[in-house]
Design a protein around this motif. Structure first.
Motif, short mmCIF file in Angstrom:
data_model
loop_
_atom_site.label_atom_id
_atom_site.label_comp_id
_atom_site.label_asym_id
_atom_site.label_seq_id
_atom_site.Cartn_x
_atom_site.Cartn_y
_atom_site.Cartn_z
N THR A 149 -27.91 7.63 10.89
CA THR A 149 -28.92 8.68 10.85
C THR A 149 -28.74 9.66 11.99
N ARG B 78 -36.39 10.85 15.28
CA ARG B 78 -35.39 9.91 15.76
C ARG B 78 -36.02 8.87 16.69
N GLU C 120 -37.86 6.30 14.50
CA GLU C 120 -36.97 5.35 13.85
C GLU C 120 -36.38 4.36 14.86
N HIS D 220 -36.98 0.37 14.45
CA HIS D 220 -35.88 -0.56 14.25
C HIS D 220 -35.67 -1.47 15.47
N THR E 255 -45.07 2.67 10.51
CA THR E 255 -43.63 2.45 10.37
C THR E 255 -43.35 1.24 9.46
N PHE F 283 -42.13 7.79 7.92
CA PHE F 283 -40.73 8.13 7.65
C PHE F 283 -40.61 8.88 6.34
#
Length: 260
Positions: free
Chosen positions: A51, A136, A139, A143, A223, A249
């Motif tokens: 990404t 960004r 994410e 994660h 998320t 997202f």
């Protein structure tokens, strides 16, 4: 209002924290399963690298980005499969960690150099450099929770989560749109307590519907890292539907997580 340089510094800090957890992992530990079904730690890092690479292309060569996207659409590949394929291929790279470091550093530099009013191409609506940096960070934060769970690490709570909360609030109507549901016709009041005890608010004080609770619970929910039933968030009846479908997202509706 957070300026771009401060936002990029927070993005670097979020990435560096995750990097520190995986930098010395033995090869077999990269295959450790994470809470995301079918994804190992390698998949998580590969997804971030993929990404970041796509974001870098959008920021530095929009024509090439659009051409790649058009080719993917023409091939008939499901958009989610397109993303998953990037993670699967990247997870097999021997230089995965170096690749992620290179791409995130290059993206950070590209966003810092971009005009503030630039409209960067993306898979959804175009984004400003600040919006792309926020996405960004969101994410990376999300994660990193999956990786932390896989490694048994308690991820520290920091005020960087405010960027994730802000994005979660701003994407309220999008969560309804991707489910082909009408979005609420009035703003909500969102009141969240940050990790340091500060109260963060969005929306008018007299809004008829509101959400209150901790910023951590809210961000894990938007998320889709936690089930609604595993949070302590309090919502009015009108806001409850949103919490059941919230996603910060882009892309198709996520499956979310099962209740603990």
């Amino acid at each position: 209002m957070v300026d771009l340089s401060a936002l990029l510094a927070d993005l670097r800090a979020e990435s560096d924290e995750l990097d520190s957890w995986v930098a010395d992992l033995p090869a077999d530990a990269w295959r450790t399963p994470t809470p995301a079904e079918g994804w190992t730690i390698a998949h998580q890092i590969a997804h971030l690298a993929w990404t970041d690479e796509r974001s870098l292309l959008a920021a530095t060569d929009p024509d090439a980005f659009q051409a790649e996207f058009a080719e993917a659409l023409k091939s008939g590949v499901d958009p989610q499969r397109f993303v998953d394929q990037g993670a699967e291929e990247g997870a097999e790279r021997e230089d995965l960690l170096r690749h992620w470091r290179d791409k995130r550093d290059a993206l950070n530099a590209a966003l810092a150099a971009a005009p503030a009013d630039a409209k960067l191409a993306w898979y959804g609506p175009p984004m400003s450099p600040k919006s792309m940096a926020t996405a960004r960070l969101m994410e990376t934060w999300a994660h990193s929770h999956d990786v932390a769970d896989a490694l048994g690490i308690a991820k520290p709570a920091t005020d960087r989560v405010r960027h994730v909360a802000h994005l979660g609030v701003r994407t309220r109507d999008f969560a309804f749109l991707v489910r082909r549901k009408p979005a609420p016709d009035h703003p909500f009041r969102v009141e969240l307590t940050g990790p340091g005890g500060d109260l963060w608010t969005w929306g008018p004080e007299d809004a008829p519907d509101r959400v209150t609770g901790t910023a951590l619970d809210f961000c894990l929910l938007v998320t889709q890292r936690v089930h609604r039933g595993d949070t302590s968030l309090v919502a009015t009846e009108g806001a409850e539907e949103w919490l059941g479908i919230a996603q910060a997202f882009a892309g198709a509706p996520g499956k979310g997580r099962d209740k603990r």
